[in-house]
Every structure is written in C-alpha cells, then in structure tokens.
Design an enzyme around this catalytic site. Structure first.
Site, PDB file in Angstrom:
ATOM      1  N   GLU A  42      -6.295   5.372 -12.522  1.00 31.67           N
ATOM      2  CA  GLU A  42      -5.333   5.179 -13.606  1.00 31.67           C
ATOM      3  C   GLU A  42      -5.858   4.122 -14.582  1.00 31.67           C
ATOM      4  O   GLU A  42      -6.106   2.986 -14.184  1.00 31.67           O
ATOM      5  CB  GLU A  42      -3.992   4.726 -13.015  1.00 31.67           C
ATOM      6  N   LYS A  51      13.852  -8.237 -10.444  1.00 34.40           N
ATOM      7  CA  LYS A  51      12.763  -9.097 -10.925  1.00 34.40           C
ATOM      8  C   LYS A  51      11.916  -8.294 -11.917  1.00 34.40           C
ATOM      9  O   LYS A  51      11.157  -7.407 -11.542  1.00 34.40           O
ATOM     10  CB  LYS A  51      11.863  -9.581  -9.785  1.00 34.40           C
ATOM     11  N   GLU A 103       7.924   3.772  -6.906  1.00 27.96           N
ATOM     12  CA  GLU A 103       7.511   4.595  -8.050  1.00 27.96           C
ATOM     13  C   GLU A 103       6.203   4.003  -8.545  1.00 27.96           C
ATOM     14  O   GLU A 103       6.197   2.938  -9.166  1.00 27.96           O
ATOM     15  CB  GLU A 103       8.572   4.538  -9.158  1.00 27.96           C
ATOM     16  N   CYS A 107       3.231   6.031 -16.772  1.00 25.53           N
ATOM     17  CA  CYS A 107       2.750   6.589 -15.506  1.00 25.53           C
ATOM     18  C   CYS A 107       2.620   8.104 -15.563  1.00 25.53           C
ATOM     19  O   CYS A 107       1.944   8.693 -14.730  1.00 25.53           O
ATOM     20  CB  CYS A 107       3.673   6.172 -14.386  1.00 25.53           C
TER      21      CYS A 107
HETATM   22  P1  NAD Z   1       2.167  -4.244 -10.911  1.00 23.55           P
HETATM   23  O1  NAD Z   1       2.095  -3.488  -9.647  1.00 23.55           O
HETATM   24  O2  NAD Z   1       1.098  -5.194 -11.232  1.00 23.55           O
HETATM   25  O3  NAD Z   1       3.524  -5.073 -10.998  1.00 23.55           O
HETATM   26  C1  NAD Z   1       4.794  -4.459 -10.891  1.00 23.55           C
HETATM   27  C2  NAD Z   1       5.800  -5.486 -10.449  1.00 23.55           C
HETATM   28  O4  NAD Z   1       5.494  -5.877  -9.113  1.00 23.55           O
HETATM   29  C3  NAD Z   1       5.794  -6.792 -11.280  1.00 23.55           C
HETATM   30  O5  NAD Z   1       7.133  -7.234 -11.446  1.00 23.55           O
HETATM   31  C4  NAD Z   1       5.011  -7.753 -10.395  1.00 23.55           C
HETATM   32  O6  NAD Z   1       5.328  -9.110 -10.623  1.00 23.55           O
HETATM   33  C5  NAD Z   1       5.453  -7.300  -9.020  1.00 23.55           C
HETATM   34  N1  NAD Z   1       4.526  -7.631  -7.922  1.00 23.55           N
HETATM   35  C6  NAD Z   1       3.184  -7.625  -7.938  1.00 23.55           C
HETATM   36  N2  NAD Z   1       2.701  -7.984  -6.718  1.00 23.55           N
HETATM   37  C7  NAD Z   1       3.772  -8.188  -5.926  1.00 23.55           C
HETATM   38  C8  NAD Z   1       3.937  -8.554  -4.553  1.00 23.55           C
HETATM   39  N3  NAD Z   1       2.903  -8.805  -3.759  1.00 23.55           N
HETATM   40  N4  NAD Z   1       5.202  -8.659  -4.060  1.00 23.55           N
HETATM   41  C9  NAD Z   1       6.255  -8.393  -4.852  1.00 23.55           C
HETATM   42  N5  NAD Z   1       6.171  -8.078  -6.157  1.00 23.55           N
HETATM   43  C10 NAD Z   1       4.937  -7.962  -6.685  1.00 23.55           C
HETATM   44  O7  NAD Z   1       2.346  -3.114 -12.034  1.00 23.55           O
HETATM   45  P2  NAD Z   1       2.387  -3.315 -13.610  1.00 23.55           P
HETATM   46  O8  NAD Z   1       0.985  -3.570 -14.030  1.00 23.55           O
HETATM   47  O9  NAD Z   1       3.479  -4.231 -13.991  1.00 23.55           O
HETATM   48  O10 NAD Z   1       2.862  -1.839 -14.083  1.00 23.55           O
HETATM   49  C11 NAD Z   1       1.996  -0.809 -14.283  1.00 23.55           C
HETATM   50  C12 NAD Z   1       2.019   0.141 -13.096  1.00 23.55           C
HETATM   51  O11 NAD Z   1       3.338   0.663 -12.909  1.00 23.55           O
HETATM   52  C13 NAD Z   1       1.150   1.347 -13.320  1.00 23.55           C
HETATM   53  O12 NAD Z   1       0.411   1.629 -12.165  1.00 23.55           O
HETATM   54  C14 NAD Z   1       2.157   2.463 -13.587  1.00 23.55           C
HETATM   55  O13 NAD Z   1       1.704   3.751 -13.312  1.00 23.55           O
HETATM   56  C15 NAD Z   1       3.299   2.069 -12.738  1.00 23.55           C
HETATM   57  N6  NAD Z   1       4.535   2.710 -13.202  1.00 23.55           N
HETATM   58  C16 NAD Z   1       5.045   3.744 -12.461  1.00 23.55           C
HETATM   59  C17 NAD Z   1       6.192   4.402 -12.886  1.00 23.55           C
HETATM   60  C18 NAD Z   1       6.757   5.545 -12.089  1.00 23.55           C
HETATM   61  O14 NAD Z   1       7.863   5.987 -12.394  1.00 23.55           O
HETATM   62  N7  NAD Z   1       6.077   6.024 -11.069  1.00 23.55           N
HETATM   63  C19 NAD Z   1       6.832   3.988 -14.054  1.00 23.55           C
HETATM   64  C20 NAD Z   1       6.283   2.928 -14.772  1.00 23.55           C
HETATM   65  C21 NAD Z   1       5.132   2.294 -14.335  1.00 23.55           C
END
Ligand code: NAD
Length: 481
Positions: A384, A177, A251, A285
C-alpha cells in the site's frame, strides 16, 4: 491559535502532564491549532468515566427510541455546523474544501450518522422460542460495553462517525482516539455531542500519540477495540488485545485492483480510474491502485489514463476548482516518493508524475502518477503506497486477471470493468475483496457494509452489520414454563 484540551466526561480536561502538539496545515505548512497529548493516566481516567457511564445505564439502558432521537439531534447539529467542520477538516488535512470536505466527507458522514440513529431503534432483535421441553428461550442483544476506538488521519471526520455511530447506536460508551495529526473535527464533534444530549462520559475524545492508543488497548475495563489504520498496527493491536481477550474490529490497509476487460468503456473507465487514484490524494484504503488491462486494450487504456491524470487540477484546497490537495505530511510524502524511486530502480516506467509539481514546493504536493510496473511481484504492486499512484499491468485471460487481482495480502475493495454482466458476476464471485464494484470505483452507501478480507481486517463499517459488531447476544432460558 485555538487550543484544544481532552474531552472527558462531557467537558474539556487539561492533560496530566500538560503536553501539547502543534497541528499543521499540509497545504502550506502553517500552524492551525494546538492539541493535548493524553498520557496513560488521562486515557485511564477517560476509560473509568466511560465505564461508570456504561454501568449506571445513562445511555446503555435508555430506550432505543431515546437513543435514536439524541443521535438524530446530533446529526442535525453537525449539519448546522457543516461549514466550520469542513473548513477545519481541510485545514487539518489539505482536502479540497468544496469538492471533498464540504461536498463529500462531511455530508456523507452526517448521512451515515442518520442511518445509525435509525438503526438504534432496531438493535435488540429479541427473539423467543421453545427449544427444549418446559423451557422458553429469550435471546437478548446487548451493547459490548466500553469501546476504545482508534482512527487514522486520512478521513478524520468520516472515520470518527464510522466508529462512534454504530457503537453509540448499540448503547456502548466510547473513547475515541483520533490520529495524532488530525484530531480537530473529532474534538469539535465531541463538544457538539453534548448539546445534542449525549450524556457526559458516554462519548470521550483523547488526543495523542500511538502510546495513548496503546493505553486504550491495554486497559482492562475496555471490552472492545476498533481500529482503522494500517495492517501493521492492526497486527500489533490484535496481539496486545489478545492478552486480555478483547474483541477486536479491524479496518486496515488496501490495494484495490481494477480489472479492465476487452469490452469496457475506456472513456468512463479512464475518468473513474483517474478519480479513484487522486481522490483524497490517493490516501484512501479503497483507492484505485492496480490497473489490470486485457492486453488488447493496454495501449488505449494507458493513453486515456495518462491524459486524465495530466488534467487533474491540484493546488490550494480552498480554491473551488481544486480536485486534489497535498499529501498529509512531509514524512508521508517521503514514503510515497520512496516507493516510486525504488520502483524506477527496479525497472518500472513512470508515464506521468513521480515528482513534486512545479510551483508546489511548499506543502506536501505530489503529482498524480502512472507507473508501468516491472512485474506483479514488485513492491509498488504488492504494498500500500497511500498516495496518488497507480500501476498498470496487462492480462491475457479471465483466469489470469482474477489471479493477479487476488495475488496480494490485502482484500478490501476491487472493481470490474465490462459490459458483460454475466462475466462481471462470475468474476465478482472469485475476487477475495470485501467490496466489488462493477463499472465504478469508490462509491459507498450508509446501508452497505464496508470491510476487508484477508489482511485488510475484519468486522464491518457502515450498515446494520456495523451495529451488530458492537452487540453481544445473551441467551436467557426460562425454566418451568
Ligand atoms: P496507523 O496504523 O499508523 O495509525 C492509525 C491509528 O492507530 C492512529 O490513531 C495511531 O495513533 C494508532 N496507533 C498506532 N500504533 C498504535 C498502537 N501500537 N496501539 C494503539 N494505537 C496505535 O494508520 P494511519 O497511517 O493513521 O492511516 C492509514 C492507514 O489506515 C492505511 O493503511 C489505510 O489503508 C488504513 N485505512 C483503512 C480504512 C478501512 O476502512 N479499511 C479506512 C481508512 C484508512
């Protein structure tokens, strides 16, 4: 405008309630595509299809060599389509086409997939031994099963490969997803996977909101959830997954420190710290976010960094010279500027940036920003921001630098800047981060594990460790031999 459906069982499927979402280009706010919003029922259908594919062995039980060959072909086909994938990625995210999408994310992701294609031949790691008298033990490593993979919006193609690459190499069936706003390249990738020979039902893509992601986490047939996203979402998913005791691979966010010691090469540091802050508009990230400088070098480093930030070329992602595009959305721009405004109110000083650059009122542009933070405990240092914003604070001693670096909830990436390799090694042992760079910041390699400590999550992306995360070990004990 191109319209995408859901990719389930090797074909495009219309979502049950026919709901759609318009995908926007953050560089000019134009509409670029229409995608489907999966319902819980659609997600359930994708899971059942993936489950059937897993248990009939069309992927999980073929030989490692056969899986590897198909994944290699998949990588070759993605490579053949790299220009259109890069274009879609830039339209969907505002990433600079030449330097980041075509020059970085897409080729690097394909290299990652080639690594996983090779790793597919070495997943079993069978070992035998006679550990009890009269018995022979055999350890088998088997794929976990059906895996729900949930991706963020900052690197849509790269994150999709980091998820499906190791899972498919291990023999799992996958439902991916993507983030609600950035699903285009994952959908393109899904169609290409069929041509590569990935059997129907093994790799499915359901697009949609957080609810669609949650439906995956709740589904009883899903054995493991892999999320890349915010720490907040990670906590929520872990809690929901605990109800059915699913494996979780997380992650999450980061807040990377850069520790600059007295003998660091300031020109190199300033150039790399600038790039580390503005690369992908800071929506990374591992982005450079907290600069800690030995007090004797504070002025020189600050000047060089501010100068570097002022030279960053931002603008139209499709112009060759562009180094930095817009932020992903209006909401996200408000979030980033909110952090900076609150920091100013609480005593921080903005040395450059902190605003919308002139002439870039359309789209979600934000200037590269350097902030002298009020103190270590302030919000801009602890949380962040996920934009092109870096804070600066001085330190007095090595111990002071280490304790400031570790004093956040995150633990994803960090860097040390010194010519003294002994000092660098000593400091690297004390840093609580999944990655420690020395005299650099940001580079990755397919072979090297990437993942967090503390609230940046657990489990690894990239490397053979990522493949291991999608395998379970079974002990077969043969008696009477
Ligand atoms: P987010 O947590 O808002 O969303 C990530 C994904 O999770 C999306 O597909 C979203 O639809 C889904 N999601 C959200 N709530 C959910 C739930 N309750 N159940 C299931 N799925 C759910 O994050 P974002 O804003 O899309 O991405 C940015 C974040 O990702 C930042 O915090 C960044 O640091 C992190 N990130 C981490 C890495 C790593 O390797 N550690 C890499 C890239 C991004």
């Amino acid at each position: 405008m191109k319209e995408y459906k859901l990719w389930i069982d090797g074909e495009w499927k219309t979502p049950k309630h026919g709901k759609t979402r318009i995908i926007e280009n953050p560089a000019d706010e134009s509409q670029v595509a229409i995608v489907s919003e999966a319902t819980q029922e659609d997600v359930g259908h994708a899971v059942e299809v993936a489950n059937k594919a897993f248990y009939d062995g069309r992927w999980s039980s073929i030989t490692p060599g056969e899986r590897s060959n198909i994944l290699w072909k998949f990588a070759e086909l993605l490579d053949a389509h790299k220009e259109e994938l890069a274009k879609a990625e830039s339209l969907n995210t505002g990433k600079p086409y030449k330097t980041l999408s075509l020059g970085g994310d897409i080729p690097f992701s394909i290299d990652n997939l080639r690594f996983f294609a090779s790793a597919a031949r070495d997943t079993h790691g069978s070992r035998t031994g006679e550990f009890a008298s009269g018995y022979t033990s055999l350890f088998r490593r088997e794929p976990v099963g059906v895996v729900g993979q949930i991706a963020p919006w900052n690197y849509p193609f790269l994150m999709a490969i980091w998820k499906i690459g190791p899972a498919l190499a291990a023999g799992c069936s996958v439902i991916l997803k993507p983030a609600p706003t950035t699903p285009l390249t994952a959908l393109m990738m899904a169609e290409i996977s069929k041509e590569a020979g990935i059997p129907d039902g093994v790799f499915n893509v359901v697009t949609g909101s957080n609810d669609a992601g949650q439906a995956l986490v709740e589904h009883p047939l899903v054995r493991m959830i892999s999320l890349t996203g915010s720490t907040e979402t990670g906590k929520k998913i872990m809690e929901i997954a605990s109800r059915s005791l699913k494996r979780v691979h997380l992650e999450l966010g980061g807040k990377a420190p850069l520790l600059v010691f007295e003998d660091a090469d300031i020109d190199i540091l300033a150039a790399k710290a600038t790039f580390g802050t503005i690369c992908n508009t800071g929506q990374d990230c591992t982005a450079a976010t907290r600069l800690y400088v030995h007090k004797s070098k504070l002025n020189a480093v600050t000047e060089a960094l501010v100068e570097g930030m002022k030279k960053v070329v931002y603008g139209n992602p499709f112009e060759d010279a562009t180094e930095m595009g817009p932020l992903i959305s209006k909401i996200h721009k408000e979030r980033v500027s909110g952090f900076v405004e609150r920091a100013i109110k609480s005593g921080a000083k903005v040395l450059t940036g902190g605003d919308t650059p002139k002439g870039f009122e359309k789209g979600y542009y934000y200037s590269p920003t350097v902030i002298v933070a009020a103190d270590q405990k302030s919000e801009v240092v602890q949380n962040e921001i996920f934009g092109p914003v870096i804070t600066i604070l001085p330190f007095d001693s090595v111990e002071d630098a280490i304790s400031l670096a570790n004093d956040v909830n995150y633990g994803l990436a960090s860097s040390i800047w010194t010519k003294d390799i002994g000092l660098a090694m000593k400091v690297s042992r004390k840093l609580e981060f999944g990655t420690v760079w020395i005299n650099d910041h940001l580079p990755l390699a397919s072979e090297a594990p990437h993942g967090g400590f503390k609230q940046s999550g657990f489990g690894k992306d990239l490397s053979i460790e990522a493949v291991s995360d999608y395998l379970v070990t079974k002990h077969v004990m043969i008696g009477g031999v």
